[in-house]
Scaffold this active site. Structure first.
Site, PDB file in Angstrom:
ATOM      1  N   GLY A   2      90.669   0.944 153.580  1.00 53.93           N
ATOM      2  CA  GLY A   2      89.741   1.582 152.646  1.00 53.93           C
ATOM      3  C   GLY A   2      88.347   1.749 153.227  1.00 53.93           C
ATOM      4  O   GLY A   2      87.720   2.803 153.068  1.00 53.93           O
ATOM      5  N   THR A   3      87.864   0.734 153.908  1.00 56.41           N
ATOM      6  CA  THR A   3      86.494   0.792 154.437  1.00 56.41           C
ATOM      7  C   THR A   3      86.357   1.912 155.458  1.00 56.41           C
ATOM      8  O   THR A   3      85.398   2.696 155.402  1.00 56.41           O
ATOM      9  CB  THR A   3      86.135  -0.574 155.074  1.00 56.41           C
ATOM     10  OG1 THR A   3      86.289  -1.587 154.070  1.00 56.41           O
ATOM     11  CG2 THR A   3      84.722  -0.586 155.595  1.00 56.41           C
ATOM     12  N   ASN A  58      86.905  -1.927 141.056  1.00 62.71           N
ATOM     13  CA  ASN A  58      87.695  -3.083 141.484  1.00 62.71           C
ATOM     14  C   ASN A  58      87.439  -4.318 140.640  1.00 62.71           C
ATOM     15  O   ASN A  58      88.290  -5.186 140.525  1.00 62.71           O
ATOM     16  CB  ASN A  58      87.438  -3.391 142.965  1.00 62.71           C
ATOM     17  CG  ASN A  58      85.991  -3.286 143.365  1.00 62.71           C
ATOM     18  OD1 ASN A  58      85.352  -2.266 143.141  1.00 62.71           O
ATOM     19  ND2 ASN A  58      85.458  -4.329 143.953  1.00 62.71           N
ATOM     20  N   GLN A  83      91.676   1.187 144.446  1.00 64.16           N
ATOM     21  CA  GLN A  83      92.277   0.408 143.350  1.00 64.16           C
ATOM     22  C   GLN A  83      93.172   1.271 142.457  1.00 64.16           C
ATOM     23  O   GLN A  83      93.931   0.738 141.649  1.00 64.16           O
ATOM     24  CB  GLN A  83      91.183  -0.244 142.491  1.00 64.16           C
ATOM     25  CG  GLN A  83      90.355  -1.281 143.230  1.00 64.16           C
ATOM     26  CD  GLN A  83      91.137  -2.539 143.619  1.00 64.16           C
ATOM     27  OE1 GLN A  83      92.239  -2.794 143.118  1.00 64.16           O
ATOM     28  NE2 GLN A  83      90.572  -3.321 144.528  1.00 64.16           N
ATOM     29  N   GLY A 132      96.354   0.096 152.184  1.00 62.97           N
ATOM     30  CA  GLY A 132      97.712  -0.437 152.065  1.00 62.97           C
ATOM     31  C   GLY A 132      97.799  -1.771 151.349  1.00 62.97           C
ATOM     32  O   GLY A 132      98.687  -1.984 150.523  1.00 62.97           O
ATOM     33  N   HIS A 133      96.846  -2.676 151.640  1.00 64.27           N
ATOM     34  CA  HIS A 133      97.040  -4.048 151.147  1.00 64.27           C
ATOM     35  C   HIS A 133      96.794  -4.195 149.658  1.00 64.27           C
ATOM     36  O   HIS A 133      97.008  -5.264 149.096  1.00 64.27           O
ATOM     37  CB  HIS A 133      96.223  -5.052 151.971  1.00 64.27           C
ATOM     38  CG  HIS A 133      94.741  -5.040 151.771  1.00 64.27           C
ATOM     39  ND1 HIS A 133      94.098  -5.969 150.999  1.00 64.27           N
ATOM     40  CD2 HIS A 133      93.776  -4.226 152.256  1.00 64.27           C
ATOM     41  CE1 HIS A 133      92.790  -5.740 151.041  1.00 64.27           C
ATOM     42  NE2 HIS A 133      92.568  -4.686 151.793  1.00 64.27           N
ATOM     43  N   CYS A 176      77.831 -15.466 146.333  1.00 63.20           N
ATOM     44  CA  CYS A 176      76.818 -16.450 146.711  1.00 63.20           C
ATOM     45  C   CYS A 176      75.906 -15.845 147.773  1.00 63.20           C
ATOM     46  O   CYS A 176      76.330 -15.625 148.888  1.00 63.20           O
ATOM     47  CB  CYS A 176      77.501 -17.693 147.258  1.00 63.20           C
ATOM     48  SG  CYS A 176      76.369 -19.049 147.491  1.00 63.20           S
TER      49      CYS A 176
HETATM   50  N1  PLP Z   1      87.098   0.188 148.000  1.00 62.57           N
HETATM   51  C1  PLP Z   1      87.473  -0.580 146.985  1.00 62.57           C
HETATM   52  C2  PLP Z   1      87.282  -0.092 145.589  1.00 62.57           C
HETATM   53  C3  PLP Z   1      88.038  -1.832 147.223  1.00 62.57           C
HETATM   54  O1  PLP Z   1      88.406  -2.616 146.190  1.00 62.57           O
HETATM   55  C4  PLP Z   1      88.214  -2.262 148.564  1.00 62.57           C
HETATM   56  C5  PLP Z   1      88.763  -3.613 148.856  1.00 62.57           C
HETATM   57  O2  PLP Z   1      88.557  -4.548 148.120  1.00 62.57           O
HETATM   58  C6  PLP Z   1      87.815  -1.397 149.601  1.00 62.57           C
HETATM   59  C7  PLP Z   1      87.261  -0.182 149.278  1.00 62.57           C
HETATM   60  C8  PLP Z   1      87.971  -1.781 151.041  1.00 62.57           C
HETATM   61  O3  PLP Z   1      89.303  -1.624 151.461  1.00 62.57           O
HETATM   62  P1  PLP Z   1      89.819  -2.369 152.799  1.00 62.57           P
HETATM   63  O4  PLP Z   1      89.900  -3.819 152.489  1.00 62.57           O
HETATM   64  O5  PLP Z   1      91.165  -1.762 153.069  1.00 62.57           O
HETATM   65  O6  PLP Z   1      88.853  -2.038 153.892  1.00 62.57           O
END
Ligand code: PLP
Length: 400
Positions: A72-73, A152, A180, A201-202, A326
C-alpha cells in the site's frame, strides 16, 4: 501464536490456500520471468494469471491496468509522484486529514520541500468528509486528489464515486487508497471515474510486502522505480513472483467469499458492538455507523488509556488495537480521533476491534465476556473516573 485475533485491519493471516499456491514459486517455478527460457515463461504465466484475479476483484476493464508493487505504501507514493510529474504545472494536491501516513507524510514533504499547496479536507464528528470544503479546494491547479476509500481506524467509507467525478470535472487525477476497502466492498472500476487505486496483499489474507496499483488505461503515468521493463516499465525490478501469485490467489478467494463473509462478519461485529455498548457505561462507537466497513468496530471507552486496555486484553489472549500513538513520551490520541473532534477523555480510550473471515462466533462471545471486566478494573484505577460522580469536565481540552 494462539489467541483471539481482532486486529485484522493491521494485518491478516495468510490463507492456507494462498500459501499452497505460493510455495511452488519458491522451489519449482523459481525462474526469472524476464528470462528467455521455459523456467522464466512458467513464472511469467503465473504472474499473468494473478493479474487477472486482481483485475476481477476490482472489476477493472483490462488486466494491464494492474501494476504489482511492494504494498500500500509504495502504491500510494507512486500514485501521487506520478501525477505531479505528469502534470508539472499543477502545484496543488487535495487529500483528507484522516489519510494513512503513507499519503500524509508524502504530502507534508511535498509541501515543505517542493512548494506544493496541500488542501487537507476536514471531517465531521462521524468522520464524514466536509463536501463543501472539498468542492472549494478543487480547481484546475490540482494535479491529483487522493482520498481513501475506507478509514483504517474507524472503517468509515467515503463516497468515492462522487468525489472522483467532481475531481475529474476540474481535470485532476483521482487516486484512492483502498487498502482497507478491497475485498470488503464490491468494486467495478471499469465503470468508475477513479484513475488510480492502491491495495495491499496483507490486508486480504495474502502475504506482507506485496500490493498493487490500479492505473486506468490512457492515464498519463510516470514510474517511481526505473531500471527495468517489468510491469510494462511502470515498476522496475524483478517481480516478487511468490507474493504476486499469493495476491492473485487471495483476490480470487476474496471475490468468492465477499458477499457471504460480509454478511457473517458484519453480524459478528454488530453482536460485539451491541453487547459492549450495553454492558459498559460511558463508551460510544466512533465513525459513521451507516457507512462503515463490515469488519470494523472502534469503541471509545471514556476515562481510560487505550494502551492499558490493550495490555489487559493481551493478557487475556485477545489482540486488538488502539487509536493512540506514543509520540515523544506522551500518549497522543490518533490524528483520526483528533480530526473527528472526539473529546480527549474518550479519544485516549479508543479501541479498534477488526474482524476477518477467520473470526468465529465463539471468539466474539469470549471477547464480550472479558472486556467489561477489563474496563471496570481500569476505571477503578483512574483518577478521572468515579462511579456515580460528575465527570471532570475541566479535563477535556479543546483541540485547535
Ligand atoms: N493505507 C492504509 C489505509 C492502510 O491501512 C495501510 C496499512 O495499514 C497502508 C496504506 C499501508 O499499506 P502497506 O502496509 O502495504 O504498506
Amino acid at each position: 501464536m494462539t489467541g483471539i485475533y481482532l486486529d485484522n485491519n493491521a494485518t491478516t493471516r495468510v490463507d492456507p490456500d494462498v500459501l499452497a499456491e505460493m510455495l511452488p514459486l519458491f522451489t519449482e517455478h523459481f525462474g526469472n520471468p524476464s528470462s528467455m527460457h521455459g523456467f522464466g515463461a512458467a513464472v511469467g504465466g503465473k504472474i499473468e494469471w494473478a493479474r487477472k484475479q486482481v483485475q476481477a476483484l476490482l472489476g477493472a476493464a483490462h488486466d494491464s491496468e494492474i501494476v504489482f508493487t511492494s504494498g500500500g505504501t509504495e502504491s500510494d507514493n507512486t500514485a501521487i509522484l506520478s501525477a505531479i510529474e505528469a502534470y508539472p504545472k499543477k502545484k496543488e494536491i487535495v487529500t483528507s486529514v484522516v489519510e494513512h501516513p503513507a499519503i500524509l507524510a508524502l504530502c507534508d514533504y511535498l509541501e515543505k520541500k517542493r512548494g506544493y499547496t496541500i488542501h487537507r479536507i476536514p471531517v465531521d464528528g462521524k468522520g464524514d468528509l466536509d463536501m463543501d470544503a472539498y468542492r472549494k479546494a478543487l480547481s484546475e491547479n490540482v494535479a491529483i486528489v487522493s482520498i481513501m476509500w475506507a478509514n483504517n481506524e474507524t472503517g468509515t467509507i467515503f463516497p468515492i464515486e462522487e468525489l472522483a467525478t467532481l475531481a475529474k470535472a476540474v481535470g485532476a487525477v483521482f487516486h484512492t487508497d483502498a487498502v482497507q476497502a478491497v475485498g470488503k466492498i464490491p468494486m467495478k472500476l471499469a465503470d468508475s471515474a477513479v484513475d488510480m487505486l492502491s491495495l495491499s496483499g496483507h490486508k486480504l489474507h495474502a502475504p506482507k510486502g506485496i500490493g498493487a496499483l490500479y492505473v486506468k488505461r490512457g492515464l498519463r503515468f510516470r514510474p517511481m522505480l526505473r531500471g527495468g521493463h517489468q510491469e510494462r516499465s511502470r515498476r522496475a525490478g524483478t517481480e516478487n513472483a511468490p507474493g504476486i501469485v499469493g495476491l492473485g490467489a487471495a483476490a480470487q478467494l476474496a471475490l468468492v467469499h465477499m458477499t457471504d463473509e460480509n454478511t457473517r462478519v458484519k453480524a459478528l461485529r454488530d453482536r460485539l458492538e451491541t453487547a459492549l455498548l450495553a454492558a459498559v457505561p460511558n463508551c460510544f462507537v466512533t465513525g459513521n455507523p451507516d457507512h462503515r466497513l463490515p469488519n470494523t468496530c472502534n469503541i471509545a471507552f471514556e476515562y481510560i488509556e487505550g494502551e492499558a486496555i490493550l495490555l489487559l486484553l493481551n493478557e487475556a489472549g485477545i489482540a486488538a488495537s488502539s487509536g493512540s500513538a506514543c509520540t515523544s513520551g506522551s500518549l497522543e490520541p490518533s490524528h483520526v480521533m483528533r480530526a473527528m473532534g472526539v473529546p480527549y477523555t474518550a479519544a485516549h480510550g479508543a479501541t479498534r476491534f477488526s474482524l476477518s473471515r477467520d473470526t468465529t462466533e465463539a471468539e466474539i462471545d469470549a471477547v464480550i465476556k472479558v472486556v467489561p471486566g477489563i474496563i471496570d478494573r481500569l476505571r477503578g484505577l483512574s483518577p478521572y473516573w468515579a462511579k456515580d460522580a460528575a465527570r471532570p469536565k475541566e479535563f477535556v481540552p479543546v483541540y485547535s
